[in-house]
Design an enzyme around this catalytic site. Structure first.
Site, PDB file in Angstrom:
ATOM      1  N   TYR A 183       0.803  -1.227   0.000  1.00 11.54           N
ATOM      2  CA  TYR A 183       0.000   0.000   0.000  1.00 11.54           C
ATOM      3  C   TYR A 183       0.837   1.279   0.000  1.00 11.54           C
ATOM      4  O   TYR A 183       0.280   2.368   0.067  1.00 11.54           O
ATOM      5  CB  TYR A 183      -0.943   0.005   1.215  1.00 11.54           C
ATOM      6  CG  TYR A 183      -2.272  -0.664   0.901  1.00 11.54           C
ATOM      7  CD1 TYR A 183      -2.335  -2.030   0.677  1.00 11.54           C
ATOM      8  CD2 TYR A 183      -3.448   0.064   0.813  1.00 11.54           C
ATOM      9  CE1 TYR A 183      -3.534  -2.650   0.380  1.00 11.54           C
ATOM     10  CE2 TYR A 183      -4.646  -0.541   0.516  1.00 11.54           C
ATOM     11  CZ  TYR A 183      -4.691  -1.889   0.303  1.00 11.54           C
ATOM     12  OH  TYR A 183      -5.889  -2.497   0.000  1.00 11.54           O
ATOM     13  N   LYS A 202       2.213 -15.530   3.719  1.00 11.63           N
ATOM     14  CA  LYS A 202       2.353 -16.209   2.423  1.00 11.63           C
ATOM     15  C   LYS A 202       3.835 -16.351   2.124  1.00 11.63           C
ATOM     16  O   LYS A 202       4.296 -15.997   1.034  1.00 11.63           O
ATOM     17  CB  LYS A 202       1.619 -15.390   1.344  1.00 11.63           C
ATOM     18  CG  LYS A 202       1.474 -16.053  -0.008  1.00 11.63           C
ATOM     19  CD  LYS A 202       0.603 -17.277  -0.028  1.00 11.63           C
ATOM     20  CE  LYS A 202       0.845 -18.062  -1.300  1.00 11.63           C
ATOM     21  NZ  LYS A 202       0.166 -19.388  -1.307  1.00 11.63           N
ATOM     22  N   ASP A 239      -4.096 -18.052   1.606  1.00 11.46           N
ATOM     23  CA  ASP A 239      -5.035 -18.786   0.742  1.00 11.46           C
ATOM     24  C   ASP A 239      -5.744 -19.884   1.531  1.00 11.46           C
ATOM     25  O   ASP A 239      -6.970 -20.010   1.523  1.00 11.46           O
ATOM     26  CB  ASP A 239      -4.318 -19.352  -0.492  1.00 11.46           C
ATOM     27  CG  ASP A 239      -3.048 -20.126  -0.164  1.00 11.46           C
ATOM     28  OD1 ASP A 239      -2.532 -20.001   0.964  1.00 11.46           O
ATOM     29  OD2 ASP A 239      -2.564 -20.886  -1.028  1.00 11.46           O
ATOM     30  N   ASP A 277      -7.001  -6.384   3.650  1.00  8.85           N
ATOM     31  CA  ASP A 277      -8.040  -5.803   2.803  1.00  8.85           C
ATOM     32  C   ASP A 277      -8.944  -6.919   2.290  1.00  8.85           C
ATOM     33  O   ASP A 277     -10.174  -6.823   2.329  1.00  8.85           O
ATOM     34  CB  ASP A 277      -7.360  -5.068   1.635  1.00  8.85           C
ATOM     35  CG  ASP A 277      -8.368  -4.442   0.701  1.00  8.85           C
ATOM     36  OD1 ASP A 277      -9.312  -3.813   1.204  1.00  8.85           O
ATOM     37  OD2 ASP A 277      -8.219  -4.597  -0.526  1.00  8.85           O
ATOM     38  N   ASP A 283     -12.995  -8.244   3.787  1.00  3.70           N
ATOM     39  CA  ASP A 283     -14.221  -8.318   2.976  1.00  3.70           C
ATOM     40  C   ASP A 283     -14.792  -9.740   3.012  1.00  3.70           C
ATOM     41  O   ASP A 283     -16.003  -9.925   3.097  1.00  3.70           O
ATOM     42  CB  ASP A 283     -13.947  -7.915   1.520  1.00  3.70           C
ATOM     43  CG  ASP A 283     -14.207  -6.434   1.266  1.00  3.70           C
ATOM     44  OD1 ASP A 283     -13.999  -5.639   2.205  1.00  3.70           O
ATOM     45  OD2 ASP A 283     -14.609  -6.069   0.151  1.00  3.70           O
TER      46      ASP A 283
HETATM   47  C1  IPM Z   1     -10.764  -0.640   2.410  1.00  4.42           C
HETATM   48  C2  IPM Z   1     -10.814  -0.203   0.978  1.00  4.42           C
HETATM   49  C3  IPM Z   1      -9.561   0.630   0.689  1.00  4.42           C
HETATM   50  C4  IPM Z   1      -8.352  -0.249   0.941  1.00  4.42           C
HETATM   51  C5  IPM Z   1      -9.532   1.217  -0.735  1.00  4.42           C
HETATM   52  C6  IPM Z   1     -10.777   2.030  -1.029  1.00  4.42           C
HETATM   53  C7  IPM Z   1      -8.277   1.992  -1.010  1.00  4.42           C
HETATM   54  O1  IPM Z   1     -10.920  -1.308   0.144  1.00  4.42           O
HETATM   55  O2  IPM Z   1     -10.807   0.236   3.298  1.00  4.42           O
HETATM   56  O3  IPM Z   1     -10.694  -1.842   2.659  1.00  4.42           O
HETATM   57  O4  IPM Z   1      -7.895  -0.959   0.034  1.00  4.42           O
HETATM   58  O5  IPM Z   1      -7.844  -0.232   2.060  1.00  4.42           O
HETATM   59 MG    MG Z   2     -11.188  -3.133   1.187  1.00  2.00          MG
END
Ligand code: IPM
Ligand code: MG
Length: 379
Positions: free
Chosen positions: A137, A212, A244, A268, A272
């Site tokens: 990042y 990883k 993974d 990240d 999700d």
């Molecule tokens: C998150 C989002 C951000 C990230 C993006 C929008 C840059 O996906 O907060 O998880 O990758 O951290």
């Molecule tokens: Mg994200």
């Protein structure tokens, strides 16, 4: 008589559904303040796609200075199809994380009453502790079509300034791209320490590191070595899992996990995945925490497709507000918000669209705020 506690909170609603969910998170936090004896003074900032398209301004330095004078920042969502991907995400969201050295990205994934789980588990209670300032990042890299090329790079973090050059030679020439991932010992140690404290606060003595090193040995081999050493110093067992395989097991048996420590990019992705496992992005709260200004934002994005329709679910933003109240030291108010959310989802006949109901973003916020007021007056 002592003065009433007052918090100065900066607010960036941002794009899409961001302003709608932040409005509801704010009214719920205010209701908690009324019940628990504190005031909130909001300062609104217009940053996001609309402001950028109108003025060309992304996030000026002067705003960063002003933001620094607040007790916390509540953020909705950043990103709009009218702006090339990356400009606002990097110029606002990542800029804030890096500028204020918010090295912890805390993302709880907790199942809620009556919210159906897509996996075989009665409940899920996992927290992702994501490193938030380094890894891939740092946006260090470049592209080239030539045989040989050099990339100059520069980055600045609270603990260091980084300057460098990468030289690459291709024979024959090829069009290529390079992106660098960085991990520093201090960076890995401080987030591991935070993850250990998070585990202890949950009465747990282990954590899982998403890694990883079988494929990316330099950066993640280093992560494993440093994190294992730091965790041992805190008396916490650090088990390493390749990210993974970890994703596979999270889907198959999420109940076996508690605290998951991750480098930035894996965090990240895993957060999700876990939002999906725990019931949906509409309930996934998040916090970006550091020594200076901390920022509280739902995991979800701006969802432009449902913006303005009333169908957004504000629960994730409301729960991010609860994490903010806890961070400010208002533990009772934070618990009251969480309890009101659970009560609303568990008992209300009027659920958000995301869960098959017809309650608008406004009605969900109203119902949760009312519950807080009622609970407190019953007490
Ligand atoms: C998150 C989002 C951000 C990230 C993006 C929008 C840059 O996906 O907060 O998880 O990758 O951290
Ligand atoms: Mg994200």
């Amino acid at each position: 008589m002592t003065a009433k506690r007052t918090y100065r909170i900066a607010r960036i609603g941002g794009d899409g559904i961001g302003p709608e969910v932040v409005a509801q998170a704010s009214r719920v936090a205010e209701a908690a303040g009324r019940a628990w004896g504190f005031d909130i003074r909001w300062t609104d900032y217009p940053f996001g796609a609309g402001h950028y398209l109108k003025t060309g301004e992304i996030l000026p330095e002067s705003a960063l200075d002003e933001l620094a004078g607040h007790d916390a920042l509540l953020l909705g969502a950043i990103g709009d199809p009218a702006v090339k991907p990356g400009i606002l995400e990097q110029g606002i969201l990542l800029k804030l994380r890096f500028h204020f050295d918010q090295y912890v990205n805390l993302r709880p994934a907790k199942s809620l009453p009556r919210v159906p789980l897509p996996v075989k588990a009665d409940s899920v209670d996992i927290v992702v502790v994501r490193e938030n300032t380094e890894d891939f990042y740092m946006n260090l890299g470049g592209t080239s079509g030539g045989k040989a090329f050099e990339i100059d790079f520069e980055a600045s973090r609270s603990a260091y300034d980084l300057k460098g050059k990468v030289s690459l030679a291709f024979e024959p020439a090829c069009h290529s791209a390079v992106q660098l991932g960085i991990a520093t010992e201090a960076g890995v140690r401080r987030i591991t320490e935070y993850a250990c404290k998070t585990a202890k606060a949950r009465n747990e003595d282990e954590l899982v590191l998403a890694s990883k090193s079988n494929a990316l040995s330099w950066i993640y081999g280093f992560w494993e070595e440093v994190a294992e050493d730091e965790a041992a110093r805190h008396g916490v067992k650090c088990s390493v899992a390749n990210v993974d395989a970890l994703c596979y097991h999270l889907v198959r048996d999420p109940a076996r996990y508690g605290v998951i420590l991750t480098p930035n990019m894996f965090g990240d992705i895993v957060s999700d995945l876990l939002a999906g496992i725990a019931g949906g992005l509409g309930t996934a709260a998040g916090a970006n925490i550091g020594g200076g200004l901390s920022m509280f934002e739902p995991v979800h994005g701006s969802a432009p497709d449902i913006a303005g329709t009333g169908r957004a679910n504000p629960v994730a933003a409301i729960l991010s507000g609860a994490v903010m109240l806890r961070h400010l030291g208002e533990t009772g108010a934070a618990e009251a918000v969480e309890k009101a959310v659970e009560g609303f989802l568990g008992e209300s006949g009027h659920l958000p669209f995301e869960f098959g109901g017809t309650a608008s973003v406004f009605q969900v916020g109203e119902a949760i705020a009312d519950r807080i007021a009622m609970e407190r007056s019953d007490a």
